[in-house]
Design a protein around this motif. Structure first.
Motif, short mmCIF file in Angstrom:
data_model
loop_
_atom_site.label_atom_id
_atom_site.label_comp_id
_atom_site.label_asym_id
_atom_site.label_seq_id
_atom_site.Cartn_x
_atom_site.Cartn_y
_atom_site.Cartn_z
N PRO A 33 0.83 -1.21 0.00
CA PRO A 33 0.00 0.00 0.00
C PRO A 33 0.86 1.26 0.00
O PRO A 33 2.01 1.27 0.45
N ILE A 34 0.26 2.34 -0.49
CA ILE A 34 0.88 3.66 -0.46
C ILE A 34 0.18 4.48 0.62
O ILE A 34 -1.05 4.44 0.74
N LEU A 35 0.96 5.24 1.37
CA LEU A 35 0.39 6.12 2.39
C LEU A 35 0.33 7.54 1.84
O LEU A 35 1.38 8.14 1.55
N PRO A 36 -0.87 8.10 1.65
CA PRO A 36 -0.96 9.47 1.12
C PRO A 36 -0.18 10.49 1.92
O PRO A 36 0.34 11.46 1.35
N LYS A 37 -0.06 10.29 3.23
CA LYS A 37 0.66 11.27 4.05
C LYS A 37 2.13 11.38 3.66
O LYS A 37 2.78 12.40 3.94
N ASN A 38 2.67 10.34 3.00
CA ASN A 38 4.07 10.38 2.56
C ASN A 38 4.24 11.11 1.22
O ASN A 38 5.36 11.32 0.77
N HIS A 39 3.12 11.49 0.60
CA HIS A 39 3.15 12.16 -0.70
C HIS A 39 2.14 13.31 -0.66
O HIS A 39 1.06 13.22 -1.25
N PRO A 40 2.44 14.39 0.05
CA PRO A 40 1.45 15.45 0.27
C PRO A 40 1.03 16.20 -0.98
O PRO A 40 -0.06 16.78 -1.02
N LYS A 41 1.86 16.21 -2.02
CA LYS A 41 1.49 16.90 -3.26
C LYS A 41 0.79 15.92 -4.20
O LYS A 41 1.27 14.80 -4.41
#
Length: 313
Positions: A33-41
């Motif tokens: 899974p990808i965590l959106p918080k790690n990619h704020p843009k």
């Protein structure tokens, strides 16, 4: 749509984005899974999503399409996300076109509750019904409506938002300034807070964790009268919206998923009782209330179905 074809289904949640390679109703491969918080843009997050899809295609080169389910308002024909309320910065993002450009695969973007409903209607607990309402109960309440064997999206593709329908004209004010919104009474957090208050009024102190749906289910199963009463009240509120759906749409069945549905008879028994009390026999006697089949996999499966169907349209 051939059930032997492969597609990538993406379940875009506020805390994590999950991926699966799907054949029919089987998830045959997953990616971390990808965590959106790690990619704020948004652009960085979209690139991370595309890179994950490409890594899956490298292992499964016969993947034909990508479907992404998002918890927000989507212009379905164009794949434009109007907004994601739980992911900052996602306003008017052309996710379909961007993902397609970056991966080289045809893509669709759909509301996540609609994706769950499609999975259950096409391949799960709702298979065979032509008039169906699907709900997912969790932090919020999502819905999908099927009428005459067609998914109902509405004029601006936001039909089925049952969590925003009112159960009290002068009730709690919801996120869209709508008084009495269902999910402000039966969402996980609201259910726990109301249960905590019920215990307090009986002279018992409980934390919110003590009043989680799982804890309340265990307490009710063990015979706790307060927990049983909390579930009965929850069911009565939910039945109000289901009764409105019955009078408006006359469905054959309701399919109910999400974390709260795992309570089984603790929820479904009082729900059937309260719903039956609000309907006349012609509506009531044929109606079925069914637990969802796919649990947390429904969004990924439904997105893959929609992605493959789009190839035939």
């Amino acid at each position: 749509m051939e059930l032997t074809n492969k597609a990538i289904g993406i379940d875009f949640g506020g805390t994590s984005i999950k991926f699966g390679v799907v054949i029919g109703k089987q998830i045959i491969a997953e990616a971390p899974p990808i965590l959106p918080k790690n990619h704020p843009k948004p652009n960085d997050l979209i690139q991370a999503i595309a890179d994950t899809c490409k890594s899956l295609v490298e292992k499964h080169p016969d993947i034909q399409a990508i479907g992404c389910g998002v918890p927000g308002f989507v212009d379905t024909p164009t794949g434009l996300i109007h907004n994601l309320t739980n992911v900052p910065g996602w306003i008017d993002i052309p996710l379909r076109d961007l993902l397609s450009q970056k991966t080289g695969l045809p893509c669709i973007v759909e509301n996540d509750a609609n994706a769950m409903g499609v999975a259950e209607w096409k391949l799960g607990a709702g298979a065979g019904f032509q008039h169906l309402v699907c709900l997912t109960l969790g932090t919020g309440v999502g819905g999908a409506i099927i009428v005459n064997n067609q998914l109902v999206r509405g004029a601006k593709f936001v039909a089925g938002e049952l969590g925003q329908t009112s159960i009290h004209y002068n009730g709690r004010v919801g996120a869209y300034n709508n008084p009495g919104a269902l999910e402000d009474y039966v969402g996980n957090n609201e259910f726990a807070a109301d249960a905590q208050q019920a215990y307090f009024e009986s002279g018992i102190e409980k934390t919110l964790d003590d009043c989680s749906p799982a804890a309340l289910d265990a307490a009710a199963t063990a015979g706790c009268e307060i927990a049983i009463a909390c579930w009965d009240d929850f069911a009565r509120k939910l039945a109000c919206t289901l009764a409105n759906c019955c009078w408006l749409l006359n469905p054959e069945a309701f399919v109910i998923g999400g974390g709260l549905s795992k309570a089984g008879d603790t929820l479904f028994k009082p729900l059937r009782k309260h719903l039956a009390a609000q309907l006349s026999p012609p509506f009531r006697d044929h109606l079925q209330i069914i637990p969802a089949k796919f649990s947390n996999e429904a969004g990924i499966i439904g997105c893959s179905v929609l992605a493959l169907e789009s190839l035939d349209s």
